[in-house]
Design a protein around this motif. Sequence first.
Motif, PDB file in Angstrom:
ATOM      1  N   ASP A   1       0.934  -1.304   0.001  1.00 58.92           N
ATOM      2  CA  ASP A   1       0.147   0.014   0.059  1.00 58.92           C
ATOM      3  C   ASP A   1       1.047   1.225   0.047  1.00 58.92           C
ATOM      4  OD1 ASP A   1      -1.814   1.925   0.219  1.00 58.92           O
ATOM      5  OD2 ASP A   1      -3.063   0.815   1.655  1.00 58.92           O
ATOM      6  N   LEU A   2       0.632   1.984  -0.991  1.00 61.70           N
ATOM      7  CA  LEU A   2       1.654   3.051  -1.267  1.00 61.70           C
ATOM      8  C   LEU A   2       0.903   4.496  -1.152  1.00 61.70           C
ATOM      9  CD1 LEU A   2       3.657   1.909  -4.323  1.00 61.70           C
ATOM     10  CD2 LEU A   2       4.275   1.700  -2.026  1.00 61.70           C
ATOM     11  N   THR A   3      -0.282   4.316  -0.488  1.00 62.82           N
ATOM     12  CA  THR A   3      -1.347   5.596  -0.274  1.00 62.82           C
ATOM     13  C   THR A   3      -0.591   6.475   0.473  1.00 62.82           C
ATOM     14  OG1 THR A   3      -3.198   3.973  -0.269  1.00 62.82           O
ATOM     15  CG2 THR A   3      -3.325   6.234   0.312  1.00 62.82           C
ATOM     16  N   ASP A   4      -0.072   6.338   1.693  1.00 72.22           N
ATOM     17  CA  ASP A   4       0.958   7.452   2.462  1.00 72.22           C
ATOM     18  C   ASP A   4       1.612   7.958   1.696  1.00 72.22           C
ATOM     19  OD1 ASP A   4      -0.961   6.879   4.547  1.00 72.22           O
ATOM     20  OD2 ASP A   4       0.404   5.636   5.480  1.00 72.22           O
ATOM     21  N   VAL A   5       2.762   7.186   0.666  1.00 72.88           N
ATOM     22  CA  VAL A   5       3.700   7.821  -0.019  1.00 72.88           C
ATOM     23  C   VAL A   5       3.267   8.511  -1.272  1.00 72.88           C
ATOM     24  CG1 VAL A   5       5.722   7.115  -1.528  1.00 72.88           C
ATOM     25  CG2 VAL A   5       5.443   5.979   0.582  1.00 72.88           C
ATOM     26  N   LYS A   6       2.295   8.296  -1.546  1.00 75.73           N
ATOM     27  CA  LYS A   6       1.558   8.812  -2.835  1.00 75.73           C
ATOM     28  C   LYS A   6       0.986  10.236  -2.421  1.00 75.73           C
ATOM     29  CE  LYS A   6       0.150   9.323  -7.117  1.00 75.73           C
ATOM     30  NZ  LYS A   6       0.755   9.235  -8.330  1.00 75.73           N
ATOM     31  N   GLN A   7       0.467  10.057  -1.105  1.00 77.38           N
ATOM     32  CA  GLN A   7      -0.214  11.429  -0.681  1.00 77.38           C
ATOM     33  C   GLN A   7       0.872  12.331  -0.378  1.00 77.38           C
ATOM     34  OE1 GLN A   7      -2.734   9.925   2.382  1.00 77.38           O
ATOM     35  NE2 GLN A   7      -4.609   9.352   0.812  1.00 77.38           N
ATOM     36  N   ALA A   8       2.017  11.694   0.251  1.00 78.57           N
ATOM     37  CA  ALA A   8       2.830  12.651   0.713  1.00 78.57           C
ATOM     38  C   ALA A   8       3.608  13.391  -0.574  1.00 78.57           C
ATOM     39  CB  ALA A   8       3.950  11.972   1.383  1.00 78.57           C
ATOM     40  N   LYS A   9       3.755  12.402  -1.693  1.00 77.21           N
ATOM     41  CA  LYS A   9       4.379  13.261  -2.890  1.00 77.21           C
ATOM     42  C   LYS A   9       3.507  14.107  -3.384  1.00 77.21           C
ATOM     43  CE  LYS A   9       7.295   9.334  -4.548  1.00 77.21           C
ATOM     44  NZ  LYS A   9       7.409   8.363  -5.501  1.00 77.21           N
ATOM     45  N   GLU A  10       2.034  13.996  -3.404  1.00 79.23           N
ATOM     46  CA  GLU A  10       1.102  14.742  -3.897  1.00 79.23           C
ATOM     47  C   GLU A  10       1.215  16.262  -2.985  1.00 79.23           C
ATOM     48  OE1 GLU A  10      -2.569  13.074  -3.819  1.00 79.23           O
ATOM     49  OE2 GLU A  10      -2.271  12.282  -5.998  1.00 79.23           O
ATOM     50  N   ALA A  11       1.312  15.991  -1.737  1.00 76.62           N
ATOM     51  CA  ALA A  11       1.288  17.107  -0.906  1.00 76.62           C
ATOM     52  C   ALA A  11       2.610  18.054  -0.990  1.00 76.62           C
ATOM     53  CB  ALA A  11       1.097  16.816   0.571  1.00 76.62           C
ATOM     54  N   LEU A  12       3.802  17.303  -1.236  1.00 76.02           N
ATOM     55  CA  LEU A  12       4.912  17.713  -1.713  1.00 76.02           C
ATOM     56  C   LEU A  12       4.827  18.827  -2.808  1.00 76.02           C
ATOM     57  CD1 LEU A  12       8.065  18.290  -0.942  1.00 76.02           C
ATOM     58  CD2 LEU A  12       8.415  16.402  -1.840  1.00 76.02           C
ATOM     59  N   SER A  13       4.242  18.090  -3.936  1.00 75.74           N
ATOM     60  CA  SER A  13       4.161  18.600  -5.200  1.00 75.74           C
ATOM     61  C   SER A  13       3.390  19.877  -5.079  1.00 75.74           C
ATOM     62  CB  SER A  13       3.465  17.624  -6.409  1.00 75.74           C
ATOM     63  OG  SER A  13       3.345  18.367  -7.475  1.00 75.74           O
ATOM     64  N   GLU A  14       2.200  19.763  -4.214  1.00 77.89           N
ATOM     65  CA  GLU A  14       1.231  20.982  -4.084  1.00 77.89           C
ATOM     66  C   GLU A  14       1.916  22.154  -3.473  1.00 77.89           C
ATOM     67  OE1 GLU A  14      -3.256  21.787  -2.506  1.00 77.89           O
ATOM     68  OE2 GLU A  14      -2.198  19.767  -2.012  1.00 77.89           O
ATOM     69  N   LEU A  15       2.665  21.736  -2.056  1.00 76.05           N
ATOM     70  CA  LEU A  15       3.657  22.608  -1.614  1.00 76.05           C
ATOM     71  C   LEU A  15       4.594  23.301  -2.483  1.00 76.05           C
ATOM     72  CD1 LEU A  15       4.313  23.974   1.013  1.00 76.05           C
ATOM     73  CD2 LEU A  15       5.626  21.889   1.727  1.00 76.05           C
ATOM     74  N   SER A  16       5.283  22.468  -3.165  1.00 76.24           N
ATOM     75  CA  SER A  16       6.176  23.153  -4.283  1.00 76.24           C
ATOM     76  C   SER A  16       5.645  23.963  -5.124  1.00 76.24           C
ATOM     77  CB  SER A  16       6.943  21.933  -5.099  1.00 76.24           C
ATOM     78  OG  SER A  16       7.867  22.432  -5.797  1.00 76.24           O
ATOM     79  N   GLY A  17       4.536  23.539  -5.606  1.00 72.98           N
ATOM     80  CA  GLY A  17       3.766  24.613  -6.531  1.00 72.98           C
ATOM     81  C   GLY A  17       3.245  25.989  -5.794  1.00 72.98           C
ATOM     82  N   ARG A  18       2.867  25.675  -4.750  1.00 71.21           N
ATOM     83  CA  ARG A  18       2.334  26.878  -3.887  1.00 71.21           C
ATOM     84  C   ARG A  18       3.569  27.723  -3.555  1.00 71.21           C
ATOM     85  NH1 ARG A  18      -0.846  30.998  -3.243  1.00 71.21           N
ATOM     86  NH2 ARG A  18      -0.943  31.725  -1.368  1.00 71.21           N
ATOM     87  N   LEU A  19       4.787  27.153  -3.246  1.00 75.74           N
ATOM     88  CA  LEU A  19       6.074  28.032  -3.093  1.00 75.74           C
ATOM     89  C   LEU A  19       6.483  28.658  -4.175  1.00 75.74           C
ATOM     90  CD1 LEU A  19       8.019  25.224  -0.671  1.00 75.74           C
ATOM     91  CD2 LEU A  19       6.627  27.592  -0.037  1.00 75.74           C
ATOM     92  N   SER A  20       6.582  28.085  -5.374  1.00 75.27           N
ATOM     93  CA  SER A  20       6.778  28.735  -6.588  1.00 75.27           C
ATOM     94  C   SER A  20       6.155  29.819  -6.854  1.00 75.27           C
ATOM     95  CB  SER A  20       6.737  27.616  -7.806  1.00 75.27           C
ATOM     96  OG  SER A  20       7.685  26.605  -7.747  1.00 75.27           O
ATOM     97  N   SER A  21       4.635  29.781  -6.644  1.00 75.60           N
ATOM     98  CA  SER A  21       3.726  30.930  -6.916  1.00 75.60           C
ATOM     99  C   SER A  21       4.328  32.022  -5.855  1.00 75.60           C
ATOM    100  CB  SER A  21       2.186  30.381  -6.731  1.00 75.60           C
ATOM    101  OG  SER A  21       1.470  31.432  -6.638  1.00 75.60           O
ATOM    102  N   LEU A  22       4.419  31.449  -4.485  1.00 77.49           N
ATOM    103  CA  LEU A  22       4.611  32.574  -3.626  1.00 77.49           C
ATOM    104  C   LEU A  22       6.045  33.079  -3.986  1.00 77.49           C
ATOM    105  CD1 LEU A  22       3.883  30.791  -0.315  1.00 77.49           C
ATOM    106  CD2 LEU A  22       2.702  32.719  -1.205  1.00 77.49           C
ATOM    107  N   ARG A  23       6.985  32.607  -4.658  1.00 80.45           N
ATOM    108  CA  ARG A  23       8.309  32.968  -4.833  1.00 80.45           C
ATOM    109  C   ARG A  23       8.085  34.062  -6.031  1.00 80.45           C
ATOM    110  NH1 ARG A  23      10.578  27.914  -4.928  1.00 80.45           N
ATOM    111  NH2 ARG A  23      10.396  27.977  -7.099  1.00 80.45           N
TER     112      ARG A  23
END
Length: 650
Positions: free
Chosen positions: A398-420
Amino acid sequence: MMLDRAVKDREQRAQRMLRRVVGASADVIYVYHVAWRRIAFLGARTREVLGFASARSNRLKAAEFERMLHPADLAGFRRHLVAIAEAREGEILSQELRVKGADGRYRWLRIRDTVLACGADGRVTKMVGVVSNIDESKRASAPTADDRPGDRLGDILATIGDSYIALDRRYRIVDVNAKAARWLRASREHIVGQSYLELIAPTADHAEAVRQAIEQRVARSIEMKSIRRPGAWLELHIHPTRDGASVFFRDISERKRAEREAERNRLLLQSALDALSAQIAILDETGTIIAANKAWEGQSVLPGARAGGRADSHARAHPDARMPAGVGCNYLSYCASALRSEETDSLRKGLSAVLGGERAAGRFAYCLESEGKRRWLQISAARFEWDGATRLIVTNEDLTDVKQAKEALSELSGRLSSLREEERQRIAQELHDSTAQHLVAATLNLMTLKAKSAAYPAVHQLLENVETSLEEATRELRVFTYLLHPLALENDGLERTLRTYLEGFGRRTHLGVELSVTGKVEELPFALQCSLLRIIQEALANVHRHASASQVSISLRMTPGALKLVVSDDGRGMSGPSGTGAGPSGVGIPGMRARLREFGGSLEIHSNPHGTTLSAAVPLGMATPWTRAPEPAPQIAAALNARSSHRAGG
């Protein structure tokens, strides 16, 4: 079912015994098929007794044999055939008759038949017979001792591999072969005549099996521990006979030890598998599950299937998908029938390829929707050989936690890029609207001072130097503001902005810069255009700082399915091994990778002493247009808001 198995076992043992005896016997041994009324097997001694080759006489029908008989013996032979069909198990039928040999001369033969096999209805199907040449002894007043059926049977029993004990109807031992005497550690003379129940002292189950054979004429097979030899195991086959019962037994201690060892190994393997949190199953060469741990048995193993006999709305259309695949289930068939989807079809084909040896291992990912929640899982398969057999170990994780962590990281990365970008835009705007205006005002005031300082040459020269510095500061501020937020990108598009930027970069750094653009890059989403510009800026900054290059080329090419960016220089390369780009990358290269990862892209770097090539690829299907980053997930938004409040309060 037990009787059928006992019949088959007796037939197999009889055939094995017959093959051993045939080679050593001085007589002709044959097998007669009662239903077919023909001889199914005839020993090689036929040539010596009758002058015929066994190959010629094999498959000899009863009617053909009758033509070889003396006319006076024909009626007796036919009565003998009728008696064979009605014989009881263990009964020996004997007849003496004259048979014409290959030379045309009649010879006296003694035929002794006994039951070899019976059908499910109890009727005799096969007989085994022994033919002795008594042509010379027939003329004597009495038969020789060698012709007695009991002696011949004793010779046969002495050659078999099992221990043998014969009982009468009063449970007395009337015969025993040498192997049984050795097992009982007593002589034949001491054993014969004793009570079987007193000498052997059988267990209750053993004694009941003997009683059923003698009194009810029911054959039994049992396995038991030996009383005379502790630690040993015996396999007994007890058959009814005309006079009582026959007991065949053999030592199966080695087999039992092997079975116990196999069971211990199986339990050890099962315990090891059950201790693992991952879902694990072992498949045989046909794809059937032969072992599975508790995690596998307790969880769903296919999209839409869940343990406990439940399934989601999609799986309810396929009843086979309601139960997980357990031990004894063919997993390949389960994948093919439980849910007919591209995911499961790909999984089945991949597992078949690994099991067939086309691939050594494989990994197959799929998504599971259950109760409104999405789970991501991955099945890994590896093929191995065990004791000459092919096995496949399958792991479901079950890779759900890993997948969700990656999605959260990607979302956070996108948000940080937007903030930058927003922060850069704000800083650029403040520099343009405030700092630049102050510099312009200072320049205007300086011009007024210069006009009044004409009478003072030294002061005038000093003011000119200050004016030059202000002009340089204003020019650098404009460049810095442009780098922070290229306003022309929104109006002119990526290609024109790049050409303008590269012209200024080449002028400032004295580097030769070439740009090649293929495709309508202006139609790309603004976020992707902005990221590409930042990646090119970072790549050129690295070339200027570290490469000592004289020429750099940039290629931006759009294909039907992807966008490819290549930046090459003729510098001294990176310090890491060639082709890896493993040198001291700082934050620049990780930043490039992070920007590309937001759009599903990738970055490769190849470097050698003659230069470095940076290659980036972005699948166009991943690049969705946006003007601002999407709203972050609640937990991420809370973290960001808390940080912003902390900074504001500070």
